[in-house]
Design an enzyme around this catalytic site. Structure first.
Site, mmCIF file in Angstrom:
data_model
loop_
_atom_site.group_PDB
_atom_site.id
_atom_site.type_symbol
_atom_site.label_atom_id
_atom_site.label_comp_id
_atom_site.label_asym_id
_atom_site.label_seq_id
_atom_site.Cartn_x
_atom_site.Cartn_y
_atom_site.Cartn_z
ATOM 1 N N LYS A 104 1.256 0.164 16.770
ATOM 2 C CA LYS A 104 1.966 0.619 15.519
ATOM 3 C C LYS A 104 2.909 2.161 16.022
ATOM 4 C CE LYS A 104 1.495 1.244 11.246
ATOM 5 N NZ LYS A 104 0.791 1.146 10.232
HETATM 6 O O1 LIG Z 1 3.265 4.656 1.449
HETATM 7 P P1 LIG Z 1 2.234 4.792 1.915
HETATM 8 O O2 LIG Z 1 1.276 4.557 0.784
HETATM 9 O O3 LIG Z 1 1.413 5.913 2.556
HETATM 10 O O4 LIG Z 1 2.539 3.595 3.080
HETATM 11 C C1 LIG Z 1 3.032 4.166 4.342
HETATM 12 C C2 LIG Z 1 2.169 2.271 4.684
HETATM 13 O O5 LIG Z 1 2.918 2.790 6.573
HETATM 14 C C3 LIG Z 1 2.103 1.938 7.564
HETATM 15 O O6 LIG Z 1 1.494 2.469 7.979
HETATM 16 C C4 LIG Z 1 2.655 0.565 7.679
HETATM 17 O O7 LIG Z 1 2.135 -0.207 8.276
HETATM 18 C C5 LIG Z 1 0.782 1.885 6.355
HETATM 19 O O8 LIG Z 1 -0.279 1.573 6.197
HETATM 20 C C6 LIG Z 1 1.499 1.902 4.425
HETATM 21 O O9 LIG Z 1 1.411 0.770 3.696
#
Ligand SMILES: O=P(O)(O)OC[C@H]1O[C@](O)(CO)[C@@H](O)[C@@H]1O
Length: 233
Positions: free
Chosen positions: A86
């Site tokens: 990622k």
């Molecule tokens: O706004 P949140 O709930 O912190 O989510 C951030 C998102 O970013 C991510 O890193 C994208 O994959 C997820 O793991 C997560 O859903």
């Protein structure tokens, strides 16, 4: 739509993979930090629970393409399996995506708040892009509309990149992303449980059980001949 679990908590993953049709796991530095254990110990435990074939999306921390590429190599060596690196969608991140795709890595572009960012990441070669639905909503935008725009852009230009919508806070957001054609949703375990639950479903089941028990006693059907004969009497 693919369901992915957005957690590094081993108990949630064991239960979630046992009960639900989930195809992978996403983590980010905040999600990992919540577990308060060594980084690679967490990732190896996750891999052990979900197996080699399920997707595991792990975020890098490097702020240059060179550092990101080195982190990707370590993750592949230490975690392995069906791994997605990622990478935040900054200019150095785009550079890293291009390099890692040449080397055969699978990549998820993350921290996406606009459809423009998603298109650039897809052109760099990302396999998935992760728009932050709830964070967009919180900034008076529409997370679901952003997902819809990205899906349209990828269709317009015949791009193979998939949208893994992220940052969910409720079941309605998951529903809306599915309606606009999001390819995947990565959801916290409590949101996934909210997706399947409805009070009237619980009421209906309680009613079935009560009706059965009034006539047959204990509420169960066991599929051996003895019980089937008993049920059909
Ligand atoms: O706004 P949140 O709930 O912190 O989510 C951030 C998102 O970013 C991510 O890193 C994208 O994959 C997820 O793991 C997560 O859903």
């Amino acid at each position: 739509m693919q369901y992915i679990l957005d957690t590094a908590n081993i108990e949630e993953l064991q239960e979630g993979f046992d009960l639900f049709p989930v195809e992978g796991v996403t983590t980010n530095p905040s999600i990992i930090a919540k577990e308060k254990k060594p980084f690679f110990e967490i990732l190896r435990s996750i891999r052990h629970v979900i197996g080699e074939d399920a997707m595991l999306h792990v975020q890098v921390l490097g702020d240059t393409a060179g550092k990101i590429v080195r982190e990707a190599h370590s993750l592949r060596d230490m975690v392995g399996g069906n791994l997605y690196i990622k990478i935040p969608v900054l200019p150095e991140g785009l550079k890293a995506i291009k390099k890692l795709k040449i080397e055969g890595f699978k990549v998820t572009a993350t921290s996406i708040l606009t459809a423009n960012q998603a298109l650039l990441a897809a052109k760099a070669g990302a396999d998935y892009v992760a728009p932050y639905v709830n964070r967009i909503d919180n900034l008076s935008g529409s997370g679901v509309q952003t997902v819809a725009d990205i899906v349209t852009m990828f269709e317009n230009f015949n791009l193979p990149t998939k949208v893994v919508a992220a940052s969910f806070k409720n079941a309605q957001q998951v529903h809306d992303v599915a309606v606009v054609g999001g390819h995947a949703a990565t959801v916290p375990y409590d949101v996934l449980k909210a997706v399947v639950s409805h009070p009237m479903t619980d009421n209906s089941i309680a009613q079935f059980k009560a009706d059965w028990e009034r006539v047959y006693g204990e509420g169960r059907i066991i599929c051996d001949m003895k019980e089937i004969e008993w049920v059909s009497v």
